[in-house]
Enzyme design. Structure first.
Site, PDB file in Angstrom:
ATOM      1  N   ASP A   1     -17.051   8.087  64.021  1.00 16.00           N
ATOM      2  CA  ASP A   1     -18.262   7.285  63.817  1.00 16.00           C
ATOM      3  C   ASP A   1     -18.898   6.892  65.145  1.00 16.00           C
ATOM      4  O   ASP A   1     -20.113   6.825  65.268  1.00 16.00           O
ATOM      5  CB  ASP A   1     -17.944   6.017  63.006  1.00 16.00           C
ATOM      6  CG  ASP A   1     -17.689   6.364  61.545  1.00 16.00           C
ATOM      7  OD1 ASP A   1     -18.073   7.475  61.135  1.00 16.00           O
ATOM      8  OD2 ASP A   1     -17.081   5.537  60.838  1.00 16.00           O
TER       9      ASP A   1
ATOM     10  N   SER B   1     -23.615  38.569  37.561  1.00 19.35           N
ATOM     11  CA  SER B   1     -22.521  37.841  36.913  1.00 19.35           C
ATOM     12  C   SER B   1     -21.283  38.738  36.841  1.00 19.35           C
ATOM     13  O   SER B   1     -21.316  39.891  37.272  1.00 19.35           O
ATOM     14  CB  SER B   1     -22.948  37.361  35.541  1.00 19.35           C
ATOM     15  OG  SER B   1     -23.396  38.460  34.804  1.00 19.35           O
TER      16      SER B   1
ATOM     17  N   GLU C   1      -8.937  36.140  43.925  1.00 22.93           N
ATOM     18  CA  GLU C   1      -9.352  34.814  44.411  1.00 22.93           C
ATOM     19  C   GLU C   1      -9.421  33.839  43.248  1.00 22.93           C
ATOM     20  O   GLU C   1      -9.741  34.247  42.129  1.00 22.93           O
ATOM     21  CB  GLU C   1     -10.767  34.892  45.005  1.00 22.93           C
ATOM     22  CG  GLU C   1     -10.927  35.906  46.093  1.00 22.93           C
ATOM     23  CD  GLU C   1     -12.384  36.032  46.554  1.00 22.93           C
ATOM     24  OE1 GLU C   1     -13.282  35.491  45.886  1.00 22.93           O
ATOM     25  OE2 GLU C   1     -12.594  36.683  47.594  1.00 22.93           O
TER      26      GLU C   1
ATOM     27  N   LYS D   1     -11.180  31.450  40.749  1.00 24.07           N
ATOM     28  CA  LYS D   1     -12.567  31.358  40.287  1.00 24.07           C
ATOM     29  C   LYS D   1     -12.912  29.872  40.250  1.00 24.07           C
ATOM     30  O   LYS D   1     -12.471  29.131  39.377  1.00 24.07           O
ATOM     31  CB  LYS D   1     -12.701  31.984  38.904  1.00 24.07           C
ATOM     32  CG  LYS D   1     -14.134  32.099  38.435  1.00 24.07           C
ATOM     33  CD  LYS D   1     -14.206  33.041  37.227  1.00 24.07           C
ATOM     34  CE  LYS D   1     -15.628  33.271  36.768  1.00 24.07           C
ATOM     35  NZ  LYS D   1     -16.317  32.057  36.366  1.00 24.07           N
TER      36      LYS D   1
ATOM     37  N   ARG E   1     -28.272  29.981  41.813  1.00 25.59           N
ATOM     38  CA  ARG E   1     -28.315  31.329  41.256  1.00 25.59           C
ATOM     39  C   ARG E   1     -29.521  31.510  40.335  1.00 25.59           C
ATOM     40  O   ARG E   1     -30.144  32.562  40.326  1.00 25.59           O
ATOM     41  CB  ARG E   1     -27.020  31.579  40.492  1.00 25.59           C
ATOM     42  CG  ARG E   1     -26.958  32.899  39.815  1.00 25.59           C
ATOM     43  CD  ARG E   1     -25.545  33.184  39.331  1.00 25.59           C
ATOM     44  NE  ARG E   1     -25.511  34.456  38.646  1.00 25.59           N
ATOM     45  CZ  ARG E   1     -25.710  34.600  37.335  1.00 25.59           C
ATOM     46  NH1 ARG E   1     -25.925  33.558  36.594  1.00 25.59           N
ATOM     47  NH2 ARG E   1     -25.686  35.800  36.782  1.00 25.59           N
TER      48      ARG E   1
ATOM     49  N   LYS F   1      -9.843  34.935  32.785  1.00 27.88           N
ATOM     50  CA  LYS F   1     -10.070  33.531  32.405  1.00 27.88           C
ATOM     51  C   LYS F   1      -8.832  32.915  31.751  1.00 27.88           C
ATOM     52  O   LYS F   1      -8.148  33.574  30.964  1.00 27.88           O
ATOM     53  CB  LYS F   1     -11.237  33.454  31.408  1.00 27.88           C
ATOM     54  CG  LYS F   1     -12.537  34.006  31.966  1.00 27.88           C
ATOM     55  CD  LYS F   1     -13.356  32.934  32.625  1.00 27.88           C
ATOM     56  CE  LYS F   1     -14.184  32.235  31.580  1.00 27.88           C
ATOM     57  NZ  LYS F   1     -15.246  31.421  32.185  1.00 27.88           N
TER      58      LYS F   1
ATOM     59  N   CYS G   1      -6.312 -11.527  22.558  1.00 28.45           N
ATOM     60  CA  CYS G   1      -6.148 -10.688  23.747  1.00 28.45           C
ATOM     61  C   CYS G   1      -4.657 -10.490  24.036  1.00 28.45           C
ATOM     62  O   CYS G   1      -3.913 -11.463  24.105  1.00 28.45           O
ATOM     63  CB  CYS G   1      -6.829 -11.363  24.935  1.00 28.45           C
ATOM     64  SG  CYS G   1      -6.458 -10.564  26.506  1.00 28.45           S
TER      65      CYS G   1
HETATM   66  S1  IVH Z   1     -17.884  36.737  43.195  1.00 22.81           S
HETATM   67  C1  IVH Z   1     -21.061  39.812  41.513  1.00 22.81           C
HETATM   68  N1  IVH Z   1     -15.942  35.044  43.604  1.00 22.81           N
HETATM   69  O1  IVH Z   1     -18.201  32.880  38.934  1.00 22.81           O
HETATM   70  C2  IVH Z   1     -20.142  38.658  41.456  1.00 22.81           C
HETATM   71  N2  IVH Z   1     -17.610  34.449  42.022  1.00 22.81           N
HETATM   72  O2  IVH Z   1     -18.878  34.035  36.273  1.00 22.81           O
HETATM   73  C3  IVH Z   1     -20.224  37.775  42.629  1.00 22.81           C
HETATM   74  N3  IVH Z   1     -17.283  32.225  41.033  1.00 22.81           N
HETATM   75  O3  IVH Z   1     -21.651  33.251  39.362  1.00 22.81           O
HETATM   76  C4  IVH Z   1     -19.441  36.544  42.463  1.00 22.81           C
HETATM   77  N4  IVH Z   1     -15.459  31.715  42.139  1.00 22.81           N
HETATM   78  O4  IVH Z   1     -20.495  31.218  40.391  1.00 22.81           O
HETATM   79  C5  IVH Z   1     -17.075  35.294  42.910  1.00 22.81           C
HETATM   80  N5  IVH Z   1     -14.175  33.650  44.120  1.00 22.81           N
HETATM   81  C6  IVH Z   1     -15.294  33.888  43.433  1.00 22.81           C
HETATM   82  C7  IVH Z   1     -15.823  32.958  42.516  1.00 22.81           C
HETATM   83  C8  IVH Z   1     -16.991  33.285  41.821  1.00 22.81           C
HETATM   84  C9  IVH Z   1     -16.344  31.288  41.254  1.00 22.81           C
HETATM   85  C10 IVH Z   1     -18.388  32.079  40.059  1.00 22.81           C
HETATM   86  C11 IVH Z   1     -19.755  32.404  40.563  1.00 22.81           C
HETATM   87  C12 IVH Z   1     -20.302  33.431  39.609  1.00 22.81           C
HETATM   88  C13 IVH Z   1     -19.465  33.193  38.411  1.00 22.81           C
HETATM   89  C14 IVH Z   1     -19.394  34.398  37.503  1.00 22.81           C
END
Ligand code: IVH
Length: 673
Positions: free
Chosen positions: A35, A80, A111, A113, A134, A311, A405
């Site tokens: 700070d 997507s 990775e 999601k 997006r 998923k 209470c």
């Molecule tokens: S790659 C062409 N990597 O998932 C795809 N997406 O359901 C490019 N998301 O719109 C996206 N983690 O918002 C990618 N490690 C990750 C992700 C990721 C979350 C989301 C992203 C995308 C959605 C698709």
């Protein structure tokens, strides 16, 4: 050293510490020292405004609200991802990939999601110029003003030779703890809590005022790229290295595999692992590593063939509900809580679950002794979904709300809708403890050192019997206070006692908004506190306000205004304010500056019909940002009606009252955009 030199030095050093803190999670200096650096920079920049650069750390917060969102066309569309839900579907994906790449070895990068909001960040010659959502994949909203406030997002790419153009793609998200912090405030104000961090993140990014966004503490992970000019990675792993080198936070749980068997076993193992993360993930993303192979695989309709999501299923568990207890909140509100036989659910052991209110228990027919199904809402708060009536033995007990209470024995009364019940004893110690804890929270008075255990003892020993009593505490009175831990008792040391007293003293200057938030007045949460403090400026102004004046504040409404008025006119409310004043607590708030160019300042505006450029909510937010007051219905007090297509009765009424009717374009003109 010249001011220019010192500014450059400070910028560099602050950027480095930001990176250490937000990206690498290994800070080297204390918050206080940080700070100090920032304060020095702010002062120097204030003295030398010509030396302020757009990538200075001071430029993250404090920008003026924007009037509305500008549409950004993505240079490279944001596509997507197809979903898979089990091992068989993952193997089908692998088979499709290999069929199109005959004989070639394939490496997959896996990775988490991240369950947030996808974002594209454009850097031109290293400088962040645009950040956009997006949207529909082709075009999104420009939310740069908010993205600049996210500490993990570099305002300038690290390194000396940035490419001419670099678009980083990634996810803005929020840690679960942040959501809980925000929901504490909303619940206190009687507002619906946000269901999950993603909804709150999306809502936050849509705010027009970046200062509000800055308060929400959003985070970012980079995981991809859009248009690039001047650099060309060959693999996804190389791209991730590049992102790291440019200063972006990249998730640490990224692995790569050469066989689909390894991918499958990793995916199944992660279904449980993921709950250890402080943020929500809704699956894993599996990507082909080699970018040339990606080219060959191409795109099918809206999603590339080189990537797939795995998923996770929503999780539920069945357990025995042993008892229904009743907890007392800071306004005296009684909340029923289910005590469960401990059960594993989505990464944690759950032994308590929310039952919301008496009506909910009746509607779901939940009885003590029942076998019940529990689920985590937004993966955080477990709640009882339903009971299993077929499994009943007859020994189950129908829940009766207590007449007294459970903590102080005071009388219990329902609110108007008979949904919630309240303990009516203002001296109830359970209420006082909750009020004190809430008073100290970060969004309220932010008092360092005033945790749950300390509050418990301050009340039980009689040292504190009210909020003002906090300001009467002294170091030697609280040193050696016995604190009861889960296992052992310990004493509050002299150093911690001093920290607490310093914290309490510092909090005196937080101002009216935070004070009002912290007092936990029924119907007054963070948002309403802000409206009141901005409109009336001081506690004296609120004490003098009539119910009509309070109801005239847009966003408050007659019922809320009545309750607020009753508080400021009550003997106890007035005494509390007088007591805080005599203790030196700041009872005023500085007014936010509204852009002078706006023709809507102070005007009451109604939006109706279907707009083409923005939603009604957005238009109302634009009105608010310009200092106007959006209203729901047309009356003589209305200054403007903004009418879109298919405007109906409101348009007629406005015409009959002679109120100016604006088109979207005229509205924008008035806003000066
Ligand atoms: S790659 C062409 N990597 O998932 C795809 N997406 O359901 C490019 N998301 O719109 C996206 N983690 O918002 C990618 N490690 C990750 C992700 C990721 C979350 C989301 C992203 C995308 C959605 C698709």
């Amino acid at each position: 050293m010249t001011p220019a030199h010192r500014i450059a030095e400070l910028c560099e050093s602050i950027r480095r510490h930001d990176h250490l803190y937000y990206v690498e999670a290994r800070p080297e200096i204390s918050d206080r020292d940080y700070d100090r650096l920032l304060d020095e920079l702010k002062k120097l920049e204030a003295d030398h405004p010509d030396l302020v650069t757009p990538d200075s750390p001071t430029q993250r917060v404090g920008g003026a609200p924007i009037a509305g969102f500008v549409t950004v066309v993505h240079r490279v569309p944001m596509l997507s991802i197809d979903n898979t839900y089990d091992a068989a579907e993952l193997r089908e994906f692998d088979a499709r990939v290999r069929k199109l790449l005959p004989g070639e070895p394939v490496r997959y990068v896996v990775e988490p999601k991240i369950d947030g909001v996808a974002m594209s960040l454009t850097y031109e010659n290293g400088l962040l110029t645009v950040g956009a959502t997006r949207g529909d994949g082709e075009r999104g909203d420009d939310v740069t003003h908010n993205l600049r406030t996210i500490p993990g997002i570099p305002l300038r790419l690290h390194g000396d030779h940035p490419p001419a153009l670099f678009e980083a793609r990634g996810e803005v998200y929020m840690n679960r703890a942040e959501l809980e912090r925000t929901n504490v405030g909303r619940l206190a104000a009687g507002e619906e809590p946000y269901a999950n961090p993603r909804n709150l993140t999306a809502g936050t990014l849509k705010l027009l005022d970046p200062r509000l966004c800055a308060e929400r503490r959003l985070s970012f992970f980079a995981y991809g790229s859009g248009a690039i000019d001047g650099i060309s990675p060959a693999t996804h792993r190389e791209l991730l290295d590049l992102l790291r080198a440019f200063g972006f936070p990249v998730n640490t749980h990224i692995v790569s595999f050469e066989s689909i068997d390894d991918v499958v076993s990793y995916c199944t193992q992660w279904a449980d692992e993921r709950h250890k993360l402080p943020y929500d993930t809704d699956g894993l993303v599996i990507k082909v590593d080699d970018l040339a192979q990606r080219e060959k695989l191409g795109v099918r309709s809206k999603s590339p063939r080189w990537v797939v999501a795995y998923k996770f299923a929503a999780e539920q568990a069945t357990t025995r509900l042993r008892a229904i207890d009743v907890q007392v909140g800071k306004t005296g509100k009684l909340t029923p809580v289910a005590r469960l036989d401990p059960v594993r659910l989505a990464g944690t052991t759950v032994s308590n679950a929310s039952l919301h209110n008496a009506q909910e228990i009746k509607r779901k027919d939940i009885r003590a002794g029942d076998l019940v199904v529990v689920e985590k809402a937004g993966e955080i708060i477990p709640y009882v979904v339903r009971s299993e009536p077929d499994a009943r033995t007859g020994a189950e007990a129908v829940f009766e709300f207590p007449k007294a209470c459970p903590v102080c024995g005071g009388s219990v009364e329902p609110d108007e809708g008979e949904v919630f019940y309240y303990c009516t004893n203002p001296a109830c110690p359970a209420q006082l403890k909750e009020r004190l804890r809430y008073f100290a929270t970060r969004n309220a008075m932010d008092i360092e050192g005033l945790g749950e255990g300390v509050v418990e003892q301050l009340v039980d020993t009689g040292l504190v019997g009210s909020i003002p009593d906090l300001f009467r505490l002294e170091v030697d009175k609280i040193t050696d206070l016995q604190l009861k831990g889960e296992k052992a008792t310990r004493k509050l040391g002299a150093k911690n006692a001093k920290t607490l007293i310093d914290g309490i003293r510092t909090s005196k200057d937080r101002g009216l908004t935070r004070l009002l938030t912290g007092l936990g007045i029924r119907h007054v949460g963070e948002h309403v506190a802000d409206l009141l403090a901005q409109r009336f400026g001081s506690a004296a102004g609120l004490l003098a306000a009539t119910a009509e004046q309070l109801a005239g504040v847009e966003g408050i409404g007659p019922q809320r205004a009545g309750a607020i008025h009753a508080f400021f006119q009550s003997d106890s409310g007035r005494a509390l304010i007088a007591e805080l004043e005599s203790l030196g607590v700041k009872l005023t708030e500085d007014q936010r500056v509204v852009p002078a160019s706006s023709g809507l300042s102070g005007k009451t505006v109604v939006v109706t019909g279907t707009l083409t450029k923005f939603s009604r909510d957005e238009a109302e937010a634009m009105v608010r940002a310009a200092g106007g007051h959006p209203a729901g219905s047309v009356s003589k007090k209305t200054d403007y009606l903004i009418a879109g297509e298919k405007a109906g009765s409101k348009l007629e009424k406005a015409r009959s009252l002679g109120i100016p009717v604006l088109t979207e374009e005229e509205f924008e003109k008035l806003l000066g955009t």
